[in-house]
Every structure is written in C-alpha cells, then in structure tokens.
Design an enzyme around this catalytic site. Sequence first.
Site, PDB file in Angstrom:
ATOM      1  N   ASP A   1       1.006  -1.170   0.022  1.00  0.00           N
ATOM      2  CA  ASP A   1      -0.116  -0.065   0.120  1.00  0.00           C
ATOM      3  C   ASP A   1       0.915   1.212   0.266  1.00  0.00           C
ATOM      4  O   ASP A   1       2.144   1.297  -0.462  1.00  0.00           O
ATOM      5  CB  ASP A   1      -1.081   0.018   1.295  1.00  0.00           C
TER       6      ASP A   1
ATOM      7  N   HIS B   1       2.078   1.983  -3.149  1.00  0.00           N
ATOM      8  CA  HIS B   1       1.319   3.005  -3.987  1.00  0.00           C
ATOM      9  C   HIS B   1       2.102   4.486  -3.711  1.00  0.00           C
ATOM     10  O   HIS B   1       1.370   5.358  -3.969  1.00  0.00           O
ATOM     11  CB  HIS B   1      -0.029   2.929  -3.200  1.00  0.00           C
TER      12      HIS B   1
END
Length: 398
Positions: A221, A244
């Site tokens: 993430d 991310h």
Amino acid sequence: MGIIIKLIQSALCCLFLLSLAVKNHAAVIDVKTKGAKGDGVTDDGPVIMNAWNEACGGAPPNTLLFPPGTYMAFPHIKLTGPCKGPIEIKATGATIKAPSDLTLFKKDTWIYISFVDGLTMTGGTFDGQGQQSWRTKNCNNDKAACTKPVNLRLRHVSHSLIKDVTSIHSKRFHIAMMGCDNTTLDHITINAPGDSVNTDGVHTSKLNGLKILNSDIKTGDDCISFGEGSKNIHVEKVTCGPGHGFSIGSLGNSPNEEPVQGIWVKNCTLARTDNGVRIKTWPGGYPGTVSDVHFEDIVVDKVANPIIIDQNYCPFRSCVQTSGPSKVKISDVSFRNIKGTSTTQISLKLNCSAEAPCINVELDNVNLVHTRGPPAKSRCFNIKPKIVGQVVPPACSA
Ligand SMILES: *[C@@H]1O[C@H](CO)[C@@H](O)[C@H](O)[C@H]1NC(C)=O
Ligand SMILES: *[C@@H]1O[C@H](CO)[C@@H](O)[C@H](O)[C@H]1NC(C)=O
Ligand SMILES: *[C@@H]1O[C@H](CO)[C@@H](O)[C@H](O)[C@H]1NC(C)=O
C-alpha cells in the site's frame, strides 16, 4: 616531582573509575535474564512487558535490551510511559515475531508504544507474519477486518529517535504514528510483497515535526501516507517500491479533520509503484485543508501515476453515494525536479475540486516520459498551475 605525577595519575585514574561507575548506573534490563526464552516459540510477551515496566519506572537512563535471538510475542504488547526519563530499546540482531493467527488479535495493534518522551529505539526486526491475514477482507471494505493489527503503533512518542528498525509482513500498516512530536525515523527498512493488503509503510496523523530519513520501503500500500493533522514532516532519501507511493490523505471522509500543513518530500526514488506523489481527497465528504506541500528531486521509475492530485478518490462503491465535488482545499503545493518514466500515458493528472479549485500549485522542471507507445500527456481540472522551467508533458495547456 615523581610523587606529584603519581598523585595526579592516581587522581585521574579515580576520576576515570568514577565516570565508569556513573555510566554503569545506567541500567540495562536484559529480557533474557528476566526470563524471555528467545526460542521463537514460547510467548515472551509478558516478560517483555514486565521488563519494560522495570526499565521505564526505574531511575533513568535505562535500556531494555533484546540480545540476538527470535522472540515470539503474542498480542498485544503494550509499552506504556511516561517513564522516569529517557529510555532506550536496543534490539540489534533480534527478531520479534507476532503469531500469524489473526483470530488471536482483538485489537488493532500488535506492539503499542505510548506516552514516552525521549525514546531511542535501535535495531530489531518486527515480523508481523501477515501472509495469511492478507487473504482475509480489506479493512476499508469490512469494518470487522479493521481489527487487523498494525505492527508498530507509536502514540505520543515525542523527542525520540527510531533507527535501524525493520518491519516485515505486517498484517496491516507497518508503522502508525500519532501525536509524536519532534521525532525522527532513520534507516528504517520495511518489507512486504506488492500484493499485501493495507500495509502502508509509515502512516502519520496529528503530529508536528517528524523526520523520515534514509529509509527503504517495499510494501503493498502507500509507502508513506500523511493523514489528517500531519504537520511539518520532512522526508529525505527514501526509496519506495513496490507499493502505492507517497500519499497525502485520503482526506475529507470524516468531519472535523485537522489540516495537513508543511510536508517536504526530497531526494526520493520510487520504482514500479502505482503512484509517485499524490494528494487524494474523497468526493463530497467534509471540509479540510492541505497546504504548504513540496515534492522535490524525485525520481520515478516505471510508475503508473507519477504526479497526481485526485480530489475524486473513490475506490469503493460506498463513496459514490456521497459524491459531488470534494470540499477539501488544496493550496501552496510544488512539484520540483520530478523525473523519470510513467507506465501510463497520463503521467501528470491534477484533478481538483469544482467546489474548491487548487490554488498556487507550481510545476517546476518536470520530465515524465511514457515507457512505450504515444507520448505522455497531462489532464487538469479546476487548476491553473504556475509553470517554471521545462515541464514535460506540457501541463494544463489545453
Ligand atoms: C520541536 O522542535 C522545535 C524546533 O527545535 C521547537 O521549536 C518546538 O518547540 C518543539 N516542539 C515540541 C512539541 O517539543
Ligand atoms: C539522492 O540524491 C543523490 C544525488 O543526486 C543520489 O545519488 C541518490 O540516489 C538520491 N537518493 C534517493 C533516495 O533518491
Ligand atoms: C475528475 O473528477 C471528476 C469529479 O470531480 C470526475 O467526474 C472525473 O472522472 C475525474 N477525471 C479524471 C480524469 O480522473
């Protein structure tokens, strides 16, 4: 003369011994001598907590020492202050392991350090053993799954230094920091696979004055996510990927969010991440502000969305119902010296809110090349950025 020299020598010697004695006064509380097995099987959690209480409650300075070894520590390890003074946790060469069974965790934290002023944390690998838990539901989709534990939660850990610490395979966020003022993370290593769910590297909220330096974050993430109330944060020489990327937000999903103000991300590299540098806010939602945010000297290598402001961040069906323009105001943002490759054609996307257009955004010396096919393009809505130097792809011109 000789006698005087001898006297001086013995006086110096005494001073030396005295200084040693003073140094030795600093107690080292060794978890092994306190009964930890360090065999990787036995639950050493209770011993660790007792040893912490002894170190924290004793006359400072004290050190909680984990000699090299593998310590199994069951949920939930609470290391709570305030302590009598500065305190150190030394775990160089040690691995502290969480059980892999998610059902053992009733709270959202594995190791929880709170209300400590002047903590120095050195070394150690915190292994969340999250591999099984990633296969169960994502927290954002299912409230019950939000009890998935964060590896290391720091609340009100101020004037502290966390260095050479490794976090791997967390079940959820690796390091979550709240209310930690004037604290530094240095040489942090974070490692989880790109498909691990909700495993943000470092998440910050409601804190003022944080440095994150010289770190390497590989996760599933956000590399670093800056939540509400993140103020005066300096990130320097951090590498990200997979993951991310750097993310301000998401914001605007709850009422009364505190402003995000003063974020500097400098001299960082992102490789094969979904995003490079991003600001995201929910459609509709609640008011908030993001200001004074600066991304500088960033290299992106095969990143999907290298530069992105997304005020229509809506990954779940639930937010469609609350749609309408975002009410979060974004201002005073700069993207300076951002270079590299984009795996999508829209390498620069600035989608600001029709209700709160972005104000005073600067693009200075940007060069983002599409990895293959047609040349990179930009997309802009509700923003007129100031262009300095050369910006490729041409931004918001048509
Ligand atoms: C943090 O450090 C700054 C600069 O050194 C200082 O002005 C400020 O008072 C400190 N804040 C806290 C909460 O200690
Ligand atoms: C920081 O900049 C130096 C000099 O340009 C470069 O060698 C280094 O790779 C950069 N570090 C990161 C993490 O991007
Ligand atoms: C930009 O945001 C609007 C809503 O404000 C949305 O309808 C549109 O699809 C978004 N465009 C892009 C390219 O993301």
